[in-house]
Motif scaffolding. Structure first.
Motif, PDB file in Angstrom:
ATOM      1  N   PRO A   1       0.824  -1.215   0.000  1.00 61.73           N
ATOM      2  CA  PRO A   1       0.000   0.000   0.000  1.00 61.73           C
ATOM      3  C   PRO A   1       0.859   1.266   0.000  1.00 61.73           C
ATOM      4  CG  PRO A   1      -0.778  -1.528   1.675  1.00 61.73           C
ATOM      5  CD  PRO A   1       0.483  -2.094   1.117  1.00 61.73           C
ATOM      6  N   LEU A   2       1.990   1.195   0.675  1.00 64.23           N
ATOM      7  CA  LEU A   2       2.887   2.354   0.696  1.00 64.23           C
ATOM      8  C   LEU A   2       3.433   2.651  -0.695  1.00 64.23           C
ATOM      9  CD1 LEU A   2       4.402   4.525   2.261  1.00 64.23           C
ATOM     10  CD2 LEU A   2       6.198   2.845   2.687  1.00 64.23           C
ATOM     11  N   LEU A   3       3.778   1.600  -1.436  1.00 59.29           N
ATOM     12  CA  LEU A   3       4.285   1.773  -2.798  1.00 59.29           C
ATOM     13  C   LEU A   3       3.200   2.347  -3.708  1.00 59.29           C
ATOM     14  CD1 LEU A   3       6.854   1.380  -4.371  1.00 59.29           C
ATOM     15  CD2 LEU A   3       6.110  -0.923  -4.924  1.00 59.29           C
ATOM     16  N   ALA A   4       1.979   1.906  -3.517  1.00 56.81           N
ATOM     17  CA  ALA A   4       0.864   2.445  -4.302  1.00 56.81           C
ATOM     18  C   ALA A   4       0.649   3.921  -4.000  1.00 56.81           C
ATOM     19  CB  ALA A   4      -0.404   1.652  -4.027  1.00 56.81           C
ATOM     20  N   VAL A   5       0.797   4.296  -2.740  1.00 52.99           N
ATOM     21  CA  VAL A   5       0.656   5.703  -2.355  1.00 52.99           C
ATOM     22  C   VAL A   5       1.779   6.530  -2.973  1.00 52.99           C
ATOM     23  CG1 VAL A   5       0.769   7.296  -0.387  1.00 52.99           C
ATOM     24  CG2 VAL A   5      -0.639   5.253  -0.248  1.00 52.99           C
ATOM     25  N   VAL A   6       2.994   5.995  -2.999  1.00 55.24           N
ATOM     26  CA  VAL A   6       4.123   6.705  -3.599  1.00 55.24           C
ATOM     27  C   VAL A   6       3.894   6.925  -5.093  1.00 55.24           C
ATOM     28  CG1 VAL A   6       6.583   6.517  -4.184  1.00 55.24           C
ATOM     29  CG2 VAL A   6       5.809   5.979  -1.880  1.00 55.24           C
ATOM     30  N   VAL A   7       3.429   5.896  -5.782  1.00 54.62           N
ATOM     31  CA  VAL A   7       3.162   6.013  -7.221  1.00 54.62           C
ATOM     32  C   VAL A   7       2.066   7.041  -7.477  1.00 54.62           C
ATOM     33  CG1 VAL A   7       2.263   4.787  -9.223  1.00 54.62           C
ATOM     34  CG2 VAL A   7       3.983   3.702  -7.787  1.00 54.62           C
ATOM     35  N   LEU A   8       0.980   6.958  -6.735  1.00 51.16           N
ATOM     36  CA  LEU A   8      -0.134   7.884  -6.911  1.00 51.16           C
ATOM     37  C   LEU A   8       0.280   9.322  -6.589  1.00 51.16           C
ATOM     38  CD1 LEU A   8      -3.131   8.238  -7.585  1.00 51.16           C
ATOM     39  CD2 LEU A   8      -3.614   7.876  -5.156  1.00 51.16           C
ATOM     40  N   THR A   9       1.000   9.497  -5.487  1.00 53.65           N
ATOM     41  CA  THR A   9       1.454  10.830  -5.097  1.00 53.65           C
ATOM     42  C   THR A   9       2.407  11.413  -6.135  1.00 53.65           C
ATOM     43  OG1 THR A   9       1.225  10.205  -2.779  1.00 53.65           O
ATOM     44  CG2 THR A   9       2.531  12.166  -3.245  1.00 53.65           C
ATOM     45  N   SER A  10       3.308  10.600  -6.651  1.00 52.83           N
ATOM     46  CA  SER A  10       4.247  11.068  -7.674  1.00 52.83           C
ATOM     47  C   SER A  10       3.516  11.474  -8.944  1.00 52.83           C
ATOM     48  CB  SER A  10       5.278   9.995  -7.990  1.00 52.83           C
ATOM     49  OG  SER A  10       6.057   9.696  -6.867  1.00 52.83           O
ATOM     50  N   ALA A  11       2.556  10.665  -9.354  1.00 50.91           N
ATOM     51  CA  ALA A  11       1.804  10.975 -10.572  1.00 50.91           C
ATOM     52  C   ALA A  11       0.984  12.256 -10.403  1.00 50.91           C
ATOM     53  CB  ALA A  11       0.896   9.812 -10.939  1.00 50.91           C
ATOM     54  N   LEU A  12       0.322  12.403  -9.277  1.00 45.23           N
ATOM     55  CA  LEU A  12      -0.449  13.621  -9.028  1.00 45.23           C
ATOM     56  C   LEU A  12       0.470  14.834  -8.880  1.00 45.23           C
ATOM     57  CD1 LEU A  12      -3.228  12.342  -6.590  1.00 45.23           C
ATOM     58  CD2 LEU A  12      -3.453  12.975  -8.998  1.00 45.23           C
ATOM     59  N   GLY A  13       1.627  14.618  -8.261  1.00 42.05           N
ATOM     60  CA  GLY A  13       2.605  15.700  -8.132  1.00 42.05           C
ATOM     61  C   GLY A  13       3.112  16.167  -9.484  1.00 42.05           C
ATOM     62  N   MET A  14       3.372  15.210 -10.386  1.00 39.40           N
ATOM     63  CA  MET A  14       3.822  15.583 -11.730  1.00 39.40           C
ATOM     64  C   MET A  14       2.744  16.374 -12.458  1.00 39.40           C
ATOM     65  SD  MET A  14       5.983  12.331 -13.114  1.00 39.40           S
ATOM     66  CE  MET A  14       6.233  13.088 -14.700  1.00 39.40           C
ATOM     67  N   LEU A  15       1.499  15.989 -12.280  1.00 39.28           N
ATOM     68  CA  LEU A  15       0.397  16.714 -12.906  1.00 39.28           C
ATOM     69  C   LEU A  15       0.295  18.136 -12.350  1.00 39.28           C
ATOM     70  CD1 LEU A  15      -2.034  16.527 -14.862  1.00 39.28           C
ATOM     71  CD2 LEU A  15      -3.386  15.808 -12.898  1.00 39.28           C
ATOM     72  N   ALA A  16       0.380  18.275 -11.041  1.00 40.28           N
ATOM     73  CA  ALA A  16       0.276  19.593 -10.403  1.00 40.28           C
ATOM     74  C   ALA A  16       1.449  20.493 -10.786  1.00 40.28           C
ATOM     75  CB  ALA A  16       0.197  19.429  -8.883  1.00 40.28           C
ATOM     76  N   VAL A  17       2.651  19.942 -10.765  1.00 41.96           N
ATOM     77  CA  VAL A  17       3.839  20.732 -11.125  1.00 41.96           C
ATOM     78  C   VAL A  17       3.790  21.110 -12.601  1.00 41.96           C
ATOM     79  CG1 VAL A  17       6.358  20.643 -11.330  1.00 41.96           C
ATOM     80  CG2 VAL A  17       5.263  19.824  -9.260  1.00 41.96           C
ATOM     81  N   GLY A  18       3.317  20.208 -13.437  1.00 40.82           N
ATOM     82  CA  GLY A  18       3.184  20.525 -14.860  1.00 40.82           C
ATOM     83  C   GLY A  18       2.205  21.656 -15.107  1.00 40.82           C
ATOM     84  N   LEU A  19       1.092  21.649 -14.400  1.00 39.19           N
ATOM     85  CA  LEU A  19       0.109  22.726 -14.521  1.00 39.19           C
ATOM     86  C   LEU A  19       0.692  24.048 -14.017  1.00 39.19           C
ATOM     87  CD1 LEU A  19      -2.776  23.580 -15.233  1.00 39.19           C
ATOM     88  CD2 LEU A  19      -3.437  22.949 -12.913  1.00 39.19           C
ATOM     89  N   PHE A  20       1.413  23.995 -12.905  1.00 38.04           N
ATOM     90  CA  PHE A  20       2.043  25.202 -12.366  1.00 38.04           C
ATOM     91  C   PHE A  20       3.092  25.735 -13.342  1.00 38.04           C
ATOM     92  CE2 PHE A  20       5.037  27.458  -9.536  1.00 38.04           C
ATOM     93  CZ  PHE A  20       4.159  28.379  -8.987  1.00 38.04           C
ATOM     94  N   ALA A  21       3.859  24.840 -13.971  1.00 44.92           N
ATOM     95  CA  ALA A  21       4.862  25.257 -14.957  1.00 44.92           C
ATOM     96  C   ALA A  21       4.194  25.916 -16.159  1.00 44.92           C
ATOM     97  CB  ALA A  21       5.697  24.063 -15.400  1.00 44.92           C
ATOM     98  N   LEU A  22       3.059  25.382 -16.581  1.00 42.81           N
ATOM     99  CA  LEU A  22       2.327  25.973 -17.698  1.00 42.81           C
ATOM    100  C   LEU A  22       1.897  27.404 -17.371  1.00 42.81           C
ATOM    101  CD1 LEU A  22       0.264  24.382 -20.212  1.00 42.81           C
ATOM    102  CD2 LEU A  22      -1.095  25.889 -18.806  1.00 42.81           C
ATOM    103  N   ILE A  23       1.435  27.628 -16.151  1.00 46.19           N
ATOM    104  CA  ILE A  23       1.041  28.970 -15.717  1.00 46.19           C
ATOM    105  C   ILE A  23       2.254  29.898 -15.669  1.00 46.19           C
ATOM    106  CG2 ILE A  23       0.130  30.290 -13.751  1.00 46.19           C
ATOM    107  CD1 ILE A  23      -1.652  27.787 -13.188  1.00 46.19           C
ATOM    108  N   GLN A  24       3.398  29.372 -15.197  1.00 45.82           N
ATOM    109  CA  GLN A  24       4.602  30.195 -15.134  1.00 45.82           C
ATOM    110  C   GLN A  24       5.107  30.557 -16.521  1.00 45.82           C
ATOM    111  OE1 GLN A  24       5.441  31.536 -12.192  1.00 45.82           O
ATOM    112  NE2 GLN A  24       3.647  30.359 -11.580  1.00 45.82           N
TER     113      GLN A  24
END
Length: 151
Positions: free
Chosen positions: A64-87
């Motif tokens: 479950p911890l590995l699944a949380v890491v994968v999900l968090t990383s994927a959502l983090g990449m999406l959020a950072v990508g959106l923030f980069a687009l705004i910048q």
């Protein structure tokens, strides 16, 4: 002829350019770290399944911890990508003062390979604009102390 750089007040948007460039650089670094995290956690899942197949056993359930890491990383990449687009939009607007060009560059950030070219062009233009005004630009952009001097 003076040995000192030109005054900072020639371009009223220098502080914004410095700030958005710094944020964009940090976004790229964050995406690299998140991608490596996603890659390593995905390899861990794949290695467990490969070992189970080699031994003809039932693959263990994913941690479950590995699944949380994968999900968090994927959502983090999406959020950072959106923030980069705004910048990118804000940086293009501060550099060129053209809303149409800023929107075009932001839309081009959605294309996988073209986004790298957009990042290179806009970062190079921001660096040259800042250096032309006498601002010291380092590896991570303009330092906080230098930005404070800008405005």
């Amino acid at each position: 002829m003076s040995r000192f750089p030109p005054p900072f007040n020639r371009n009223p948007h220098l502080r914004e350019i410095a700030l958005y460039q710094r944020r964009l650089i940090l976004c790229v670094l964050a995406q690299i770290v998140l991608y490596i995290t996603l890659l390593v956690s995905g390899m861990s899942l794949g290695a467990a399944e490969a070992a189970a197949q080699a031994n003809n056993t039932v693959p263990p359930d994913a941690s479950p911890l590995l699944a949380v890491v994968v999900l968090t990383s994927a959502l983090g990449m999406l959020a950072v990508g959106l923030f980069a687009l705004i910048q990118v939009y804000k940086l293009a607007l501060a550099i060129w003062q053209s809303t149409g060009l800023a929107v075009l560059l932001a839309v081009l950030m959605l294309a996988p390979c073209i986004s790298l070219i957009v990042l290179l062009v806009i970062s190079a233009r921001a660096t040259s604009t800042l250096r032309a005004a006498g601002v010291n630009v380092g590896f991570l952009g303009v330092s906080a102390a230098e930005r404070a001097r800008l405005g």
